[in-house]
Design an enzyme around this catalytic site. Sequence first.
Site, PDB file in Angstrom:
ATOM      1  N   VAL A   1       4.563  -3.263   2.494  1.00  0.00           N
ATOM      2  CA  VAL A   1       3.280  -2.993   3.137  1.00  0.00           C
ATOM      3  C   VAL A   1       3.343  -3.495   4.577  1.00  0.00           C
ATOM      4  CG1 VAL A   1       0.793  -3.349   3.076  1.00  0.00           C
ATOM      5  CG2 VAL A   1       2.081  -3.194   0.935  1.00  0.00           C
TER       6      VAL A   1
ATOM      7  N   LYS B   1       1.772   1.486   3.219  1.00  0.00           N
ATOM      8  CA  LYS B   1       2.661   1.130   2.116  1.00  0.00           C
ATOM      9  C   LYS B   1       3.778   2.156   2.026  1.00  0.00           C
ATOM     10  CE  LYS B   1       2.893   0.142  -2.822  1.00  0.00           C
ATOM     11  NZ  LYS B   1       2.148   0.037  -4.085  1.00  0.00           N
TER      12      LYS B   1
ATOM     13  N   ASP C   1      -2.096  -2.406 -13.988  1.00  0.00           N
ATOM     14  CA  ASP C   1      -1.431  -3.582 -13.414  1.00  0.00           C
ATOM     15  C   ASP C   1      -2.455  -4.504 -12.764  1.00  0.00           C
ATOM     16  OD1 ASP C   1       0.719  -5.196 -12.908  1.00  0.00           O
ATOM     17  OD2 ASP C   1       1.312  -4.173 -11.060  1.00  0.00           O
TER      18      ASP C   1
END
Length: 730
Positions: A442, A456, A553
């Site tokens: 990033v 990103k 996640d």
Amino acid sequence: MKTKTYNFRYIVASVLTLLMNGSSAATPPNSNSSSSCNRTFGGISIPFPFGIGGKDCYLNSWYEVVCNSTTSGSCKTVPFLTRINREVVNISLPKSDFFSPYGVVHIKGPVTSLGCSSNISQGLQKTLPDLNITGRGSPYFLTDENRLVAVGCGTKALMTDIESEILGCESSCKDTKSNEVGNSLCNGYKCCQARLPVERPQAVGVNIESNNDTRGEGCKAAFLTSMKYFPSNITKPEWFQADGYAVVELGWYFDTSDSRFRNPLGCTNLTRSSGSYFLTDICLCRYGYFSRMSYRSCYCGSGYRGNPYIRGGCIDIDECEVPNKCGEDTCVNMAGRYSCVPKITKPAKLAHVLRGVLIGLLGLLFFVIGIFGLYKFIRKRRRIIRSMKFFKRNGGLLLKQQLTTKDGSVEMSKIFSSRELEKATDNFSIDRVLGQGGQGTVYKRMLVDGSIVAVKRSKVVDEDKMEEFINEIVLLSQINHRNIVKLLGCCLETEVPILVYEYIPNGDLFKRLHDEYDDYMMTWEVRLRIAVEIAGALSYMHSAASFPIFHRDIKTTNILLDEKYRAKISDFGTSRSVATDQTHLTTLVAGTFGYMDPEYFLSSQYTHKSDVYSFGVVLVELITGEKPMSRVRSEEGIGLATYFLEAMKENRAVDIIDIRIKDESKQVMAVAKLARRCLNRKGNKRPNMREVSIKLERIRSSPKDLDVHTENEEEEEEDQLMEINRIYDS
């Protein structure tokens, strides 16, 4: 009858000439300039196609020159043309004008006399045989410069060809003032002349006949001669008879229409309609028609001289050799011409030199600029081709199609160019790196519009799942929630796709909780607000979005904090959307250990309750300040979830609360109870995110009405602990 006879004989002669010249032209004159060829003797120039010596010195036998055998082998004074057996006076090449379309050779012709000898009974006398220039391939003809001349009182001269066709003139013996000898004109008195017919004969003889004038007795002479060589003020026939010859002018040419001869010369082919050929051409050949004879002759162009019948025979004339050619100016010789240039003074000469240097430098500068521009163009072209290749491979066409077919989505997302992002990140400089993760790197940078973004750059891309990836981009671009990091757009012109998000300045929650910050901001109030915001965002993703989205996640490193410590969920690299009638996804196991749902780990079936489990671990982190995986617990074989559930079972949850928030233990225990429900081994017994969000809002808004008594769930918790320990031990 006379005309018909001439026509027939002329046609035969012309055909024979063309046949002979055609055969001789088959071989170009490659060696005629050999050093073994003598080009002068007896003070007479012998230019090619004439020549003395070997066969390569002349074009054919009609042009062969030899010496007279009667002069004991001397070639200095009597060069002879062998085919017509005549001594050569001079030879000239065609001149560069249409009025002299042929070359000229002057020869010695016979003089016919009568009554000039002491022996009158001898009758007519001829100093040389009659002239005969006929024959197959003969290039010669009588020019119109020749005249039949009769000298003497009462001389009647007749010119005959082989068939005795007659043409002549008769001189007078009348002594009148108009016919005085000294008037330099051969106009009748003791001298007369006659022009040749248009159809000139190829073989001629000259006879003398007496007239009835009683004064016509005495010496008489008649001959064919070129008027250039005739002294018209001499009217004594004895003089010509004693000299023994008269100079006759023959024209000559040869056919160069055969390209095998003309092309090696390198001459330009002309017609009468040709324009300003003389300004540029070195050597020229032209076709013409003269006295019923077709010919082609060659000559050197204007500003050149020499022999056009040999390659390179035309040499530039240096006009500047003529004194004062340009007066006070400077004469500069050029190819085929010359130029007069004003004299340059020293200051002007210096300025001229400086001007030349400046022009040279400017030329060099423009050359360098041109090369650089060409390099930039090629480089840009290659970059465009490479970008288009990556754009197609990364699903750019599919993304464009989907963005234009979904209402409002075009305004909500943007396809960035690789050039724009490379410029924004200083070509992805390491100095611009915000952080690195499993999915990519990033970068922080400002766009041209002044907005700060997080760029990103993915590490790898699965080409087999590119269509699925594009669908997720379209889906995420439509998410508009204050606690979810906004996807601003993407770039598909690079080898791996690049995603552009809004920039969140205060980093992630993990660092604020676990790094040694003197961070007084992480109070319980802030932690509880973060939990409420994340729960609300997950509830929106699971139920309120166009399609349910499972994050897959959820962890504290994927929860970012803005300048006011508001939480925002980020990193949707493993996120997946599902149809509204689906309850789970079957995928390869992906996620982070310590946050991963044990049920998903065993079955590979991810549901919205799997996100609930991961959120439960985040709640435990907020409560305890502990990391999900630590070295001490790893040695004991347990994670943070197991550690927390054991403490809850043993009623010592207060002991594991972060020391920084122990003053708020009542609210903390209420959240701990909710976290225990989220960590239930069985997914169907966990609350959904909407329930979790409502519960947290209630805890936050009504801290005094909380029931924190722990329910008697020891048996179920025993099963949970044993199962979880078994999973992590394995």
